[in-house]
Design a protein around this motif. Structure first.
Motif, short mmCIF file in Angstrom:
data_model
loop_
_atom_site.label_atom_id
_atom_site.label_comp_id
_atom_site.label_asym_id
_atom_site.label_seq_id
_atom_site.Cartn_x
_atom_site.Cartn_y
_atom_site.Cartn_z
N LYS A 206 0.83 -1.21 0.00
CA LYS A 206 0.00 0.00 0.00
C LYS A 206 0.86 1.26 0.00
CE LYS A 206 -4.50 -1.01 1.85
NZ LYS A 206 -5.34 -1.15 3.01
N LYS A 207 1.96 1.25 0.74
CA LYS A 207 2.80 2.45 0.81
C LYS A 207 3.47 2.77 -0.52
CE LYS A 207 6.35 -0.09 3.29
NZ LYS A 207 6.99 -0.23 4.57
N PHE A 208 3.49 1.79 -1.43
CA PHE A 208 4.04 2.02 -2.77
C PHE A 208 2.91 2.21 -3.79
CE2 PHE A 208 7.09 -0.80 -0.55
CZ PHE A 208 8.18 0.04 -0.53
N GLY A 209 1.69 2.04 -3.35
CA GLY A 209 0.54 2.19 -4.24
C GLY A 209 0.35 1.05 -5.21
N ILE A 210 0.83 -0.15 -4.86
CA ILE A 210 0.70 -1.29 -5.78
C ILE A 210 -0.04 -2.47 -5.17
CG2 ILE A 210 2.76 -0.63 -7.10
CD1 ILE A 210 4.15 -3.08 -5.66
N ASP A 211 -0.69 -2.29 -4.04
CA ASP A 211 -1.40 -3.39 -3.41
C ASP A 211 -2.48 -3.98 -4.32
OD1 ASP A 211 -2.36 -0.69 -2.66
OD2 ASP A 211 -4.05 -1.78 -1.77
N ASN A 212 -3.01 -3.16 -5.22
CA ASN A 212 -4.04 -3.64 -6.16
C ASN A 212 -3.46 -4.55 -7.25
OD1 ASN A 212 -2.67 -1.47 -7.34
ND2 ASN A 212 -4.42 -0.93 -8.63
N TYR B 19 11.25 -2.92 -4.03
CA TYR B 19 10.31 -3.40 -3.03
C TYR B 19 10.88 -4.49 -2.13
CZ TYR B 19 7.24 -0.95 -6.27
OH TYR B 19 6.68 -0.01 -7.11
#
Length: 157
Positions: A11-17, A142
């Protein structure tokens, strides 16, 4: 659950999706390749070892094996894989979902040269039915890796 830890981490990298979850198992290279419809070599398998009482992770291509002599030259120790129980306790993920993301503090991550031949690879995301497609640069970012190493056999660059 470890996959939730990984999603939270991403989430902190904006890629959890981008985390993919499957209705089938992806616990082995063959199963992951089948679930992802990709070549097994593009599965980034994360292997866990103990070096001088410290757990480490080595992310390698799906079609390679550890070369004991290269490993010993790199780490000045014999390759000793963690047990099923040690993986959960020391790394923070169960076997089948081990990945270099959202791991326990103090665990060093190494990336093997066997991965560099691909634009993207698919590491697990903390469970036996998950993965994420990452570029090599994203994997570097990551995973918080220490360094690139060459400890595998079964491929040539």
């Amino acid at each position: 659950m470890a996959i939730e830890k990984v999603k939270e981490y991403f989430k902190k990298f904006g890629i959890d999706n981008r985390v993919q979850e499957f209705d089938v198992s992806s616990k082995t290279v063959a199963l992951a390749a089948e679930a992802l419809h990709c070549d097994p070599c593009r599965i980034a398998k994360t292997l866990s070892f103990m070096v001088d009482e410290n757990p480490i992770l080595i992310v390698v291509a799906g079609d390679v094996k550890i070369d004991n002599s290269k490993y010993k030259a790199q780490f000045k120790a014999k390759a000793k894989m963690l047990t099923l129980e040690e993986n959960e306790t020391l790394i923070g993920h169960a076997v089948g979902g081990v990945c270099p993301f959202a791991i326990n503090k103090g665990v060093k991550v190494y990336l093997d040269e066997s991965l560099k031949r691909f634009e993207t690879v698919f590491p697990a995301c903390g469970s036996g039915n998950s993965a994420i497609e990452l570029t090599i640069e994203e994997l570097e970012e990551y995973s918080g890796y220490e360094e690139w190493i060459d400890v595998c056999k079964g491929w040539s660059n």
